[in-house]
Motif scaffolding. Structure first.
Motif, mmCIF file in Angstrom:
data_model
loop_
_atom_site.group_PDB
_atom_site.id
_atom_site.type_symbol
_atom_site.label_atom_id
_atom_site.label_comp_id
_atom_site.label_asym_id
_atom_site.label_seq_id
_atom_site.Cartn_x
_atom_site.Cartn_y
_atom_site.Cartn_z
ATOM 1 N N PRO A 114 -6.780 0.411 9.054
ATOM 2 C CA PRO A 114 -7.245 0.640 7.668
ATOM 3 C C PRO A 114 -6.615 1.879 7.037
ATOM 4 N N ILE A 115 -6.345 2.914 7.835
ATOM 5 C CA ILE A 115 -5.696 4.114 7.299
ATOM 6 C C ILE A 115 -4.306 3.763 6.793
ATOM 7 N N ALA A 116 -3.542 3.035 7.617
ATOM 8 C CA ALA A 116 -2.187 2.648 7.221
ATOM 9 C C ALA A 116 -2.215 1.783 5.959
ATOM 10 N N GLN A 117 -3.155 0.819 5.901
ATOM 11 C CA GLN A 117 -3.238 -0.060 4.735
ATOM 12 C C GLN A 117 -3.621 0.726 3.483
ATOM 13 N N HIS A 118 -4.481 1.740 3.683
ATOM 14 C CA HIS A 118 -4.913 2.574 2.566
ATOM 15 C C HIS A 118 -3.721 3.303 1.946
ATOM 16 N N LEU A 119 -2.832 3.786 2.811
ATOM 17 C CA LEU A 119 -1.651 4.479 2.309
ATOM 18 C C LEU A 119 -0.698 3.512 1.600
ATOM 19 N N LEU A 120 -0.620 2.269 2.116
ATOM 20 C CA LEU A 120 0.220 1.269 1.459
ATOM 21 C C LEU A 120 -0.347 0.903 0.094
ATOM 22 N N ASP A 121 -1.675 0.843 -0.002
ATOM 23 C CA ASP A 121 -2.305 0.473 -1.281
ATOM 24 C C ASP A 121 -2.107 1.564 -2.332
ATOM 25 N N TYR A 122 -1.924 2.810 -1.896
ATOM 26 C CA TYR A 122 -1.755 3.922 -2.817
ATOM 27 C C TYR A 122 -0.471 4.674 -2.441
ATOM 28 N N PRO A 123 0.668 4.097 -2.721
ATOM 29 C CA PRO A 123 1.938 4.739 -2.308
ATOM 30 C C PRO A 123 2.209 6.064 -3.022
ATOM 31 N N GLN A 124 1.490 6.344 -4.119
ATOM 32 C CA GLN A 124 1.710 7.611 -4.787
ATOM 33 C C GLN A 124 1.162 8.792 -3.982
ATOM 34 N N ALA A 125 0.272 8.499 -3.018
ATOM 35 C CA ALA A 125 -0.407 9.577 -2.274
ATOM 36 C C ALA A 125 0.587 10.306 -1.367
#
Length: 258
Positions: free
Chosen positions: A247-258
């Motif tokens: 879920p952490i990896a997917q979260h970063l993919l969902d918000y690539p601006q982060a």
């Protein structure tokens, strides 16, 4: 555009180091039971000595580092029968040990170790020899293997040598070497409470709109948190905990601006 970046690999590395250090139990105590053998027996009188008996003891130690510990304890070294010129008795032997323990971690669950130090011994005659006793300091050394069932409980197979114990009390002058061999059960404790390093996805702040008088409301991304426990004395995560990072990896993919 304003960016706030968190380095996930660094967080994992720090988490692993902290977890491994905290899983190291500094204190341990144990009990051992086995046999004793007496060699190089020298006496100034004609005597027959039984060369084997049983022994045992208890010990307490402190791990100063993963490879070195200080250990002290009490060891009963047997009560061999003696026939000295027709006088029958025995010589009871006891020792208080203080040794350094040097450890080599051969596998995740098996340690090999060596010990060296000193022991204060008591040699006391029994029955027909009850009038005689002696005490003093001797050198002691040992080696063995220790198997860990888990981070708290382990078992040892060990050997320890005591050099030149004496019964020098006129008119008797006798000395010998004592060898202890046996099994030990050890319990370790004292590690700090495990601390999981939180891994958090970065909040994303939207850029301001082109018109200076209008500013978009910031978009706050809820942080995610996961605990990553490491196995005892290991820097690797199991597949079960690796999956919790998905879920952490997917979260970063969902918000690539982060």
């Amino acid at each position: 555009m304003i960016k706030i970046n968190y380095v996930l690999p660094l967080a994992l590395l720090v988490s692993g180091a902290v977890q491994a250090e905290q899983n190291e139990n500094p204190w341990y105590a144990g009990a051992r039971l086995g046999g004793t053998h007496y060699s190089d027996v020298s006496t100034n009188i004609d005597a027959d000595v039984d060369n084997d008996d049983f022994g045992g003891g208890v010990f307490l130690g402190y791990n100063i580092s993963p490879w070195f510990a200080l250990e002290t304890g009490y060891t009963y070294l047997g009560d061999p029968d003696v026939n000295a010129g027709g006088t029958e008795g025995s010589i009871e032997q006891q020792a208080i040990d203080l040794v350094g323990k040097f450890t080599w971690n051969s596998t995740d669950s098996l340690d090999l170790f060596a010990k060296a130090g000193g022991a204060y011994y008591f040699a006391e005659g029994q029955d027909g020899l009850s009038a005689y006793d002696d005490e003093g300091v001797v050198a002691t050394a040992g080696l063995g293997a220790e198997y860990f069932f888990n981070k708290n409980v382990s078992a040892r197979l060990e050997y320890q040598y005591y050099h030149d114990i004496e019964l020098d009390d006129a008119p008797i002058d006798a000395d010998w070497d004592t060898h202890f061999y046996g099994l030990s059960l050890v319990y370790a404790w004292g590690a700090a409470a495990p601390m999981a390093m939180p891994v958090m996805a970065a909040p994303v702040i939207a850029p301001a709109v082109a018109e200076p008088e209008m500013v978009a409301e910031p978009i706050e991304v809820a942080p995610l948190r996961v605990e990553l426990p490491f196995m005892f004395d290991s820097d690797e995560l199991s597949q079960e905990y690796m999956q919790q990072l998905a879920p952490i990896a997917q979260h970063l993919l969902d918000y690539p601006q982060a």
